[in-house]
Design a protein around this motif. Structure first.
Motif, PDB file in Angstrom:
ATOM      1  N   ARG A  67       4.251  21.997 -11.927  1.00 16.57           N
ATOM      2  CA  ARG A  67       4.450  23.414 -11.576  1.00 16.57           C
ATOM      3  C   ARG A  67       3.374  23.883 -10.598  1.00 16.57           C
ATOM      4  NH1 ARG A  67       5.435  24.043 -17.136  1.00 16.57           N
ATOM      5  NH2 ARG A  67       3.302  24.852 -17.415  1.00 16.57           N
ATOM      6  N   TYR A  68       2.150  23.417 -10.812  1.00 12.71           N
ATOM      7  CA  TYR A  68       1.049  23.816  -9.936  1.00 12.71           C
ATOM      8  C   TYR A  68       1.292  23.325  -8.504  1.00 12.71           C
ATOM      9  CZ  TYR A  68      -3.663  24.175  -8.037  1.00 12.71           C
ATOM     10  OH  TYR A  68      -4.739  24.476  -7.243  1.00 12.71           O
ATOM     11  N   LYS A  69       1.673  22.064  -8.347  1.00 12.66           N
ATOM     12  CA  LYS A  69       1.885  21.509  -7.015  1.00 12.66           C
ATOM     13  C   LYS A  69       3.088  22.145  -6.317  1.00 12.66           C
ATOM     14  CE  LYS A  69      -0.308  17.046  -7.962  1.00 12.66           C
ATOM     15  NZ  LYS A  69      -0.114  15.567  -8.051  1.00 12.66           N
ATOM     16  N   LYS A  70       4.105  22.500  -7.095  1.00 12.01           N
ATOM     17  CA  LYS A  70       5.300  23.092  -6.500  1.00 12.01           C
ATOM     18  C   LYS A  70       5.019  24.465  -5.892  1.00 12.01           C
ATOM     19  CE  LYS A  70       9.355  22.631  -8.431  1.00 12.01           C
ATOM     20  NZ  LYS A  70      10.483  22.556  -9.402  1.00 12.01           N
ATOM     21  N   LYS A  71       3.942  25.114  -6.321  1.00 12.40           N
ATOM     22  CA  LYS A  71       3.594  26.414  -5.743  1.00 12.40           C
ATOM     23  C   LYS A  71       3.250  26.296  -4.256  1.00 12.40           C
ATOM     24  CE  LYS A  71       0.224  27.690  -8.429  1.00 12.40           C
ATOM     25  NZ  LYS A  71      -0.821  28.585  -8.987  1.00 12.40           N
ATOM     26  N   PHE A  72       2.822  25.116  -3.845  1.00 10.36           N
ATOM     27  CA  PHE A  72       2.397  24.898  -2.455  1.00 10.36           C
ATOM     28  C   PHE A  72       3.375  24.022  -1.672  1.00 10.36           C
ATOM     29  CE2 PHE A  72      -1.299  25.268  -5.224  1.00 10.36           C
ATOM     30  CZ  PHE A  72      -2.024  26.272  -4.620  1.00 10.36           C
ATOM     31  N   ALA A  73       4.100  23.150  -2.380  1.00 11.05           N
ATOM     32  CA  ALA A  73       4.848  22.072  -1.738  1.00 11.05           C
ATOM     33  C   ALA A  73       6.084  22.553  -0.983  1.00 11.05           C
ATOM     34  CB  ALA A  73       5.260  21.034  -2.777  1.00 11.05           C
ATOM     35  N   THR A  74       6.387  21.830   0.089  1.00 15.19           N
ATOM     36  CA  THR A  74       7.642  22.023   0.812  1.00 15.19           C
ATOM     37  C   THR A  74       8.594  20.861   0.554  1.00 15.19           C
ATOM     38  OG1 THR A  74       6.643  20.988   2.765  1.00 15.19           O
ATOM     39  CG2 THR A  74       6.604  23.394   2.656  1.00 15.19           C
ATOM     40  N   GLU A  75       8.085  19.785  -0.039  1.00 13.83           N
ATOM     41  CA  GLU A  75       8.904  18.611  -0.328  1.00 13.83           C
ATOM     42  C   GLU A  75       8.629  18.130  -1.745  1.00 13.83           C
ATOM     43  OE1 GLU A  75       8.968  15.427   2.575  1.00 13.83           O
ATOM     44  OE2 GLU A  75       8.033  16.748   4.059  1.00 13.83           O
ATOM     45  N   GLU A  76       9.680  17.669  -2.410  1.00 12.46           N
ATOM     46  CA  GLU A  76       9.562  17.062  -3.725  1.00 12.46           C
ATOM     47  C   GLU A  76      10.479  15.848  -3.791  1.00 12.46           C
ATOM     48  OE1 GLU A  76       9.374  18.985  -7.998  1.00 12.46           O
ATOM     49  OE2 GLU A  76      11.488  18.616  -7.488  1.00 12.46           O
ATOM     50  N   LYS A  77       9.961  14.752  -4.306  1.00 15.76           N
ATOM     51  CA  LYS A  77      10.761  13.540  -4.450  1.00 15.76           C
ATOM     52  C   LYS A  77      10.518  12.939  -5.833  1.00 15.76           C
ATOM     53  CE  LYS A  77      10.542  12.418   0.499  1.00 15.76           C
ATOM     54  NZ  LYS A  77      10.120  11.399   1.507  1.00 15.76           N
ATOM     55  N   THR A  78      11.497  12.193  -6.285  1.00 11.69           N
ATOM     56  CA  THR A  78      11.390  11.506  -7.570  1.00 11.69           C
ATOM     57  C   THR A  78      11.044  10.041  -7.335  1.00 11.69           C
ATOM     58  OG1 THR A  78      12.988  12.982  -8.625  1.00 11.69           O
ATOM     59  CG2 THR A  78      12.592  10.860  -9.687  1.00 11.69           C
ATOM     60  N   ILE A  79      10.071   9.558  -8.082  1.00 11.64           N
ATOM     61  CA  ILE A  79       9.666   8.156  -8.022  1.00 11.64           C
ATOM     62  C   ILE A  79      10.054   7.509  -9.344  1.00 11.64           C
ATOM     63  CG2 ILE A  79       7.734   6.550  -7.774  1.00 11.64           C
ATOM     64  CD1 ILE A  79       6.223   8.816  -6.357  1.00 11.64           C
ATOM     65  N   ARG A  80      10.732   6.382  -9.287  1.00  6.60           N
ATOM     66  CA  ARG A  80      11.144   5.686 -10.508  1.00  6.60           C
ATOM     67  C   ARG A  80      10.453   4.322 -10.587  1.00  6.60           C
ATOM     68  NH1 ARG A  80      15.957   8.614  -9.428  1.00  6.60           N
ATOM     69  NH2 ARG A  80      16.464   9.904 -11.235  1.00  6.60           N
ATOM     70  N   PHE A  81       9.927   4.044 -11.767  1.00  7.53           N
ATOM     71  CA  PHE A  81       9.253   2.778 -12.015  1.00  7.53           C
ATOM     72  C   PHE A  81      10.112   1.937 -12.950  1.00  7.53           C
ATOM     73  CE2 PHE A  81       6.048   5.975 -11.211  1.00  7.53           C
ATOM     74  CZ  PHE A  81       5.187   5.352 -10.319  1.00  7.53           C
ATOM     75  N   MET A  82      10.224   0.675 -12.640  1.00 10.22           N
ATOM     76  CA  MET A  82      10.958  -0.241 -13.509  1.00 10.22           C
ATOM     77  C   MET A  82      10.025  -1.362 -13.952  1.00 10.22           C
ATOM     78  SD  MET A  82      14.706  -0.422 -11.681  1.00 10.22           S
ATOM     79  CE  MET A  82      15.424  -1.193 -13.133  1.00 10.22           C
ATOM     80  N   HIS A  83      10.135  -1.732 -15.206  1.00 14.79           N
ATOM     81  CA  HIS A  83       9.273  -2.761 -15.763  1.00 14.79           C
ATOM     82  C   HIS A  83      10.125  -3.779 -16.504  1.00 14.79           C
ATOM     83  CE1 HIS A  83       5.814  -4.627 -17.698  1.00 14.79           C
ATOM     84  NE2 HIS A  83       6.447  -4.526 -18.860  1.00 14.79           N
ATOM     85  N   HIS A  84       9.903  -5.031 -16.207  1.00  9.24           N
ATOM     86  CA  HIS A  84      10.631  -6.093 -16.896  1.00  9.24           C
ATOM     87  C   HIS A  84       9.631  -7.061 -17.507  1.00  9.24           C
ATOM     88  CE1 HIS A  84      13.533  -9.195 -17.870  1.00  9.24           C
ATOM     89  NE2 HIS A  84      12.769 -10.067 -17.227  1.00  9.24           N
ATOM     90  N   GLU A  85       9.892  -7.393 -18.744  1.00 10.10           N
ATOM     91  CA  GLU A  85       9.033  -8.335 -19.451  1.00 10.10           C
ATOM     92  C   GLU A  85       9.915  -9.401 -20.068  1.00 10.10           C
ATOM     93  OE1 GLU A  85       6.368  -7.698 -23.261  1.00 10.10           O
ATOM     94  OE2 GLU A  85       5.451  -6.754 -21.505  1.00 10.10           O
ATOM     95  N   SER A  86       9.650 -10.648 -19.739  1.00  4.84           N
ATOM     96  CA  SER A  86      10.455 -11.745 -20.249  1.00  4.84           C
ATOM     97  C   SER A  86      10.396 -11.799 -21.771  1.00  4.84           C
ATOM     98  CB  SER A  86       9.958 -13.071 -19.668  1.00  4.84           C
ATOM     99  OG  SER A  86      10.589 -14.161 -20.303  1.00  4.84           O
ATOM    100  N   ALA A  87      11.524 -12.073 -22.379  1.00  2.10           N
ATOM    101  CA  ALA A  87      11.591 -12.170 -23.838  1.00  2.10           C
ATOM    102  C   ALA A  87      10.770 -13.334 -24.364  1.00  2.10           C
ATOM    103  CB  ALA A  87      13.043 -12.309 -24.289  1.00  2.10           C
ATOM    104  N   THR A  88      10.513 -14.302 -23.491  1.00  2.00           N
ATOM    105  CA  THR A  88       9.759 -15.484 -23.934  1.00  2.00           C
ATOM    106  C   THR A  88       8.262 -15.330 -23.710  1.00  2.00           C
ATOM    107  OG1 THR A  88      10.023 -16.541 -21.767  1.00  2.00           O
ATOM    108  CG2 THR A  88      11.718 -16.975 -23.425  1.00  2.00           C
TER     109      THR A  88
END
Length: 226
Positions: free
Chosen positions: A162-183
């Motif tokens: 909310r604080y950053k949106k008071k100033f920002a002209t752009e907003e983007k979503t960043i998605r992180f994916m994590h994979h861990e082998s079952a073995t």
């Protein structure tokens, strides 16, 4: 999957246009800070850097229960960036005391909002909004930057977003994916350490622990958090 938000401010507009685009609450905060007598100064010495670090370490320890980066980390930033006009540190002073600071770094035409710290007891005079506005002005007028990059905010950091949106002209979503082998499985010593380290941090950031002790601990332990 984990989400985060990124915010940026377009600096190619005129300063008047940038001011008018700020959220009204932020413009009010800037006016209040000035009316209350908050002054923003450009850090010029290692003493100024130390004042900022003390705020940064206290905030990390007491609010977030995390060890701060070692002071040597910020000294290296000072030497490699600020001494070569690739960034600057702004300090907010109130009644003769440093109550907040923001460290900005520059690459090409982008200024990065990298570190901010403040005295939680003095937030009522709104130093942080004034620090952002003065940073925006300096980025445009002195450094000829075209973008202020507010960086990443975790999706659960609702107040920061909310604080950053008071100033920002752009907003983007960043998605992180994590994979861990079952073995794959951590070695037992790594599993044990992953539980011990947070517990040790909790102890070292307690209000009962002197700031000097927490700082010494950061020198020894911070590299293990990477």
């Amino acid at each position: 999957m984990k989400d985060a938000k990124w915010h940026g401010v377009d600096l190619t507009r005129s300063l008047d246009e940038i001011w008018d685009s700020l959220h009204s609450s932020s413009r009010q905060a800037v006016r209040k800070a000035r009316k209350q007598g908050v002054e923003v100064q450009l850090a010029a010495t290692r003493h100024d850097l130390r004042d900022f670090y003390n705020l940064h370490a206290a905030l990390r320890n007491r609010k977030y229960r995390m060890l701060a980066q070692p002071y040597a980390f910020f000294e290296a930033i000072w030497d490699e960036f600020l001494e070569h006009d690739a960034g600057f540190l702004l300090l907010a002073r109130y009644r003769g005391k440093v109550i907040a600071g923001t460290l900005y770094l520059r690459h090409d035409e982008t200024l990065y909002y990298k570190f901010n710290a403040s005295d939680l007891a003095q937030l009522n005079v709104r130093p942080n909004d004034l620090l952002v506005w003065e940073g925006l002005k300096r980025a445009k007028q002195t450094m000829d930057c075209s973008m202020l990059d507010f960086g990443l905010s975790d999706s659960d950091q609702e107040g920061l977003i909310r604080y950053k949106k008071k100033f920002a002209t752009e907003e983007k979503t960043i998605r992180f994916m994590h994979h861990e082998s079952a073995t794959w499985a951590k070695r037992s010593v790594e599993q044990e350490w992953s539980h011990v380290l947070p517990a040790v941090t909790e102890l070292l950031t307690s209000e009962a622990v002197p700031a000097s002790v927490s700082e010494q601990a950061s020198k020894l332990l911070y590299r293990l958090f990477a």
